[in-house]
Design an enzyme around this catalytic site. Structure first.
Site, PDB file in Angstrom:
ATOM      1  CB  CYS A  75     -60.940 -76.200 -12.643  1.00 25.12           C
ATOM      2  SG  CYS A  75     -62.511 -75.799 -11.428  1.00 25.12           S
ATOM      3  CB  CYS A 111     -60.607 -74.694  -8.962  1.00 20.84           C
ATOM      4  SG  CYS A 111     -61.646 -76.197  -9.953  1.00 20.84           S
ATOM      5  CB  CYS A 184     -86.772 -65.259  -1.052  1.00 18.68           C
ATOM      6  SG  CYS A 184     -85.152 -65.319  -0.430  1.00 18.68           S
ATOM      7  CB  CYS A 187     -90.386 -60.037  -3.456  1.00 17.04           C
ATOM      8  SG  CYS A 187     -90.177 -58.883  -1.713  1.00 17.04           S
ATOM      9  CG  HIS A 188     -88.872 -62.763  -5.696  1.00 19.57           C
ATOM     10  ND1 HIS A 188     -88.933 -62.646  -6.996  1.00 19.57           N
ATOM     11  CD2 HIS A 188     -88.140 -62.230  -4.728  1.00 19.57           C
ATOM     12  CE1 HIS A 188     -87.433 -61.254  -6.832  1.00 19.57           C
ATOM     13  NE2 HIS A 188     -87.248 -61.221  -5.632  1.00 19.57           N
ATOM     14  NE  ARG A 232     -80.424 -59.405  -6.947  1.00 17.84           N
ATOM     15  CZ  ARG A 232     -80.946 -58.128  -6.756  1.00 17.84           C
ATOM     16  NH1 ARG A 232     -80.834 -57.642  -7.860  1.00 17.84           N
ATOM     17  NH2 ARG A 232     -80.557 -57.441  -5.781  1.00 17.84           N
ATOM     18  CB  CYS A 236     -82.170 -60.766  -2.178  1.00 15.96           C
ATOM     19  SG  CYS A 236     -82.431 -60.454  -4.310  1.00 15.96           S
TER      20      CYS A 236
END
EC number: 2.8.5.2
Length: 275
Positions: A75, A111, A184, A187-188, A232, A236
């Site tokens: 791969c 792959c 997003c 909060c960030h 993740r 969120c």
């Protein structure tokens, strides 16, 4: 069977450490909450069960499978067929053979289809493990990301498609929607924000992006599993009450590209351990 027993022992130790540290923090709290949490994470990191996921992933990488009875050892993750060292630190990237920008999980599915002969459904089946249903994808991702441990993040925007994907990811980062009208960026995108006991990194700064991105995937003590970057971001968006994204979707790759590029220069240190 030995691997399963080892996983159970590591998970039990991690859970015990979590309870012990939480109890100690409640009785003997000293310094700031952030300092105490940092100490807690350091204690847990010394026995990270993610190492077992990495070992299992390496076995899967080298094991012939699928209709073509082939391993994944040829791969190409961007540095040449079979080269795993440092590959994750340069992803997402444009792949000429696929004609698109791919993150690790998209490329891994590609792959599995081209080398092993799996259908797309088979190659992306069970991406996130649940009780009694371990995920081969999570184990493969743990192994491949671990191969970049200690390597500086170096995501490039040299191809027009990489630039377009980054721009789309930036738009997604600031896009407001869902029942809470969140993005997003809600909060960030500023310093000093916190939810419950968790500091929320500013992902628009080098320091914040590097600290956050370079520690995922991670072993989640609360879930007893290694969770990937796709998981993740999926989680969120779920908390923002956005529509559920399809696994391996291009919009998640674009958001990953935006975050990964912002983390350039940071030393990759995953899979890490999280609460």
């Amino acid at each position: 069977m030995n691997t399963i027993r080892s996983l159970a022992r590591r998970a039990a130790l991690a859970a015990a450490a979590t309870a012990a540290v939480a109890s100690a923090a409640a009785v003997h709290a000293q310094g700031s909450t952030a300092d105490e949490i940092a100490k807690y994470r350091q204690m847990l990191a010394e026995g990270n069960p993610a190492e077992l996921w990495e070992a299992a992933g390496e076995e899967l990488w080298k094991k012939p499978a699928g209709p073509k009875n082939a391993s994944l050892e040829q791969c190409d993750l961007g540095k040449g067929p079979g080269v795993t060292k440092g590959a994750y630190a340069e992803l997402p990237r444009y792949f000429k053979d696929a004609g698109k920008v791919m993150d690790l999980e998209q490329r891994l599915a590609y792959c599995r289809m081209t080398l092993q002969g799996l259908t797309r459904e088979e190659a992306t089946k069970n991406p996130f493990s649940s009780s009694g249903k371990p995920s081969e994808i999570e184990r493969l991702v743990a192994y491949l990301t671990g191969e970049s441990r200690g390597v500086k993040m170096n995501v490039q925007l040299g191809h027009p498609e990489e630039k377009r994907t980054y721009a789309l990811g930036e738009k997604m980062f600031f896009y407001r929607g869902g029942a809470y009208d969140f993005a997003c960026a809600t909060c960030h995108a500023v310093d000093g924000q916190r939810i419950r006991l968790q500091d929320l990194p500013n992902l628009l700064t080098d320091k914040g992006a590097q600290a956050a991105y370079t520690t995922w995937p991670a072993y989640r003590v609360s879930q007893g599993e290694v969770r990937t970057m796709q998981h993740r971001l999926y989680d969120c968006l779920r908390q923002q009450r956005f529509p559920e994204p399809a696994y391996g979707s291009d919009v998640i790759t674009a958001l990953t590209m935006f975050l990964a590029k912002n983390a350039n220069g940071g030393t990759y240190d995953g899979p890490a351990m999280k609460r």
